[in-house]
Design a protein around this motif. Structure first.
Motif, PDB file in Angstrom:
ATOM      1  N   LYS A  39      -2.302   1.388  -4.482  1.00 19.21           N
ATOM      2  CA  LYS A  39      -2.515   0.182  -3.684  1.00 19.21           C
ATOM      3  C   LYS A  39      -2.261  -1.028  -4.564  1.00 19.21           C
ATOM      4  O   LYS A  39      -2.685  -1.071  -5.715  1.00 19.21           O
ATOM      5  CB  LYS A  39      -3.947   0.150  -3.135  1.00 19.21           C
ATOM      6  CG  LYS A  39      -4.223  -1.053  -2.250  1.00 19.21           C
ATOM      7  CD  LYS A  39      -5.638  -1.010  -1.705  1.00 19.21           C
ATOM      8  CE  LYS A  39      -5.905  -2.209  -0.803  1.00 19.21           C
ATOM      9  NZ  LYS A  39      -7.295  -2.202  -0.275  1.00 19.21           N
ATOM     10  N   THR A  76       0.848  -1.186   0.000  1.00 17.42           N
ATOM     11  CA  THR A  76       0.000   0.000   0.000  1.00 17.42           C
ATOM     12  C   THR A  76       0.880   1.231   0.000  1.00 17.42           C
ATOM     13  O   THR A  76       1.626   1.467   0.946  1.00 17.42           O
ATOM     14  CB  THR A  76      -0.927   0.022   1.231  1.00 17.42           C
ATOM     15  OG1 THR A  76      -1.731  -1.150   1.214  1.00 17.42           O
ATOM     16  CG2 THR A  76      -1.829   1.246   1.198  1.00 17.42           C
ATOM     17  N   SER A 116      -5.500   5.273  -4.818  1.00 20.23           N
ATOM     18  CA  SER A 116      -6.191   5.708  -3.608  1.00 20.23           C
ATOM     19  C   SER A 116      -6.399   7.212  -3.644  1.00 20.23           C
ATOM     20  O   SER A 116      -5.646   7.944  -4.291  1.00 20.23           O
ATOM     21  CB  SER A 116      -5.367   5.319  -2.382  1.00 20.23           C
ATOM     22  OG  SER A 116      -5.872   5.932  -1.224  1.00 20.23           O
ATOM     23  N   ASN A 125      -2.395  -5.335  -4.810  1.00 22.74           N
ATOM     24  CA  ASN A 125      -2.831  -6.593  -4.218  1.00 22.74           C
ATOM     25  C   ASN A 125      -2.637  -7.723  -5.236  1.00 22.74           C
ATOM     26  O   ASN A 125      -2.695  -7.507  -6.452  1.00 22.74           O
ATOM     27  CB  ASN A 125      -4.290  -6.526  -3.761  1.00 22.74           C
ATOM     28  CG  ASN A 125      -5.260  -6.456  -4.927  1.00 22.74           C
ATOM     29  OD1 ASN A 125      -5.416  -5.402  -5.539  1.00 22.74           O
ATOM     30  ND2 ASN A 125      -5.921  -7.559  -5.219  1.00 22.74           N
TER      31      ASN A 125
END
Length: 285
Positions: A161, A156, A176, A163
């Motif tokens: 961000k 992050t 973000s 993932n």
């Protein structure tokens, strides 16, 4: 009745004075301790030279402006968009996160995609990284034996961000709305040397806290692990630093005697190329 009111008022005044005195005394004591710690740190570091921390007995210094040194050092750089100080500064060694982050920083190919966000009522874009290219970049940077776990990646960043999607087996980058900078590392390459089988680049840096939290004040620290306050800063000074990149250099120069030194070690392969092997702090207590 008046006497009772005056007694209560007098009691509150006394309690208030006591609380103020205790708080003032505590802050004064904390300031004295911080000042003494800073003096101790200064006395310890001011007589030291970079060469004092080099463990190799036989080495040859290399021009830090040479293309070889600059190319290798640039592979260790982290963009300012990253929210927190990279983990290898916090733990003084490469971690799973820092291995993946530095690999991504070496321009892994990605594909832009868009999806409609019903909450926002508009399309939002994200990027999927080419995992084959990621694997190649990781091996080029770290060597073929490198081990990492994408599923455990905590990527992050300040405005980004990351993932890992287990189903698609893709590393995905989204964005973000929170882009506030809380901390940063001010660093500068200061020395480089080589031996028969490796090249080492050494940087000096200071840790700067932009936003106060429960533990840390706004200011300049010797490093992110020990967090010994060197110089408190005002919000006005922080805003100036954010707006003027030259202020970073000025701070590094002004507080150089408190800087912490780190080395990046690159091992030389048979074909003459290098892989990133170790990250170490040099001037430990």
């Amino acid at each position: 009745m008046i006497k009772k009111i005056l007694a209560i008022f007098l009691f509150l005044v006394i309690v208030g004075v006591m609380v103020f005195t205790i708080d003032y005394t505590n802050k004064k004591n904390d300031a004295i301790i911080e000042e003494q710690n800073t003096k101790d740190l200064q006395e310890k570091l001011q007589q030291s030279k970079i060469e004092d921390y080099i463990v190799d007995e036989k080495y040859t210094s290399v021009d830090i402006l040479s293309s070889k040194v600059q190319d290798l050092y640039n592979k260790t750089k982290i963009r300012k968009e990253i929210a927190e100080v990279p983990e290898h500064y916090k733990f003084e060694k490469f971690t799973n996160d820092s291995i993946i982050t530095l690999t991504l920083e070496n321009k892994v190919n990605s594909l832009e995609k868009k999806v409609f966000d019903e909450i926002l009522g508009q399309e939002v874009k994200f990027y999927e990284f080419d995992m084959h290219d990621f694997s190649e970049k990781a091996q080029n940077l770290w060597g073929k034996e490198i081990i990492y776990n994408l599923e455990e990646y905590q990527g992050t960043f300040r405005c980004e961000k990351y993932n890992y999607d287990k189903v698609s087996q893709k590393l995905i980058q989204s964005f973000s709305s929170k882009c506030e900078v809380e901390e940063d590392i001010f660093s500068e390459l200061v020395f480089a040397y080589e031996t028969e089988n490796k090249l080492v680049v050494i940087e000096k840096n200071l840790y700067v806290r932009f936003i106060e939290n429960d533990k840390d004040k706004i200011g300049i620290y010797n490093n992110v692990k020990e967090k010994q306050l060197v110089q408190p800063l005002t919000n006005e000074e922080i805003n100036k630093i954010k707006q003027d990149t030259e202020e970073r250099k000025n701070i590094l120069k002004k507080y150089e005697k408190f800087a912490t030194y780190y080395s990046y070690t690159f091992l030389k392969k048979e074909d003459g190329t290098y892989i990133l092997k170790d990250f170490n702090r040099l001037n430990k207590k």
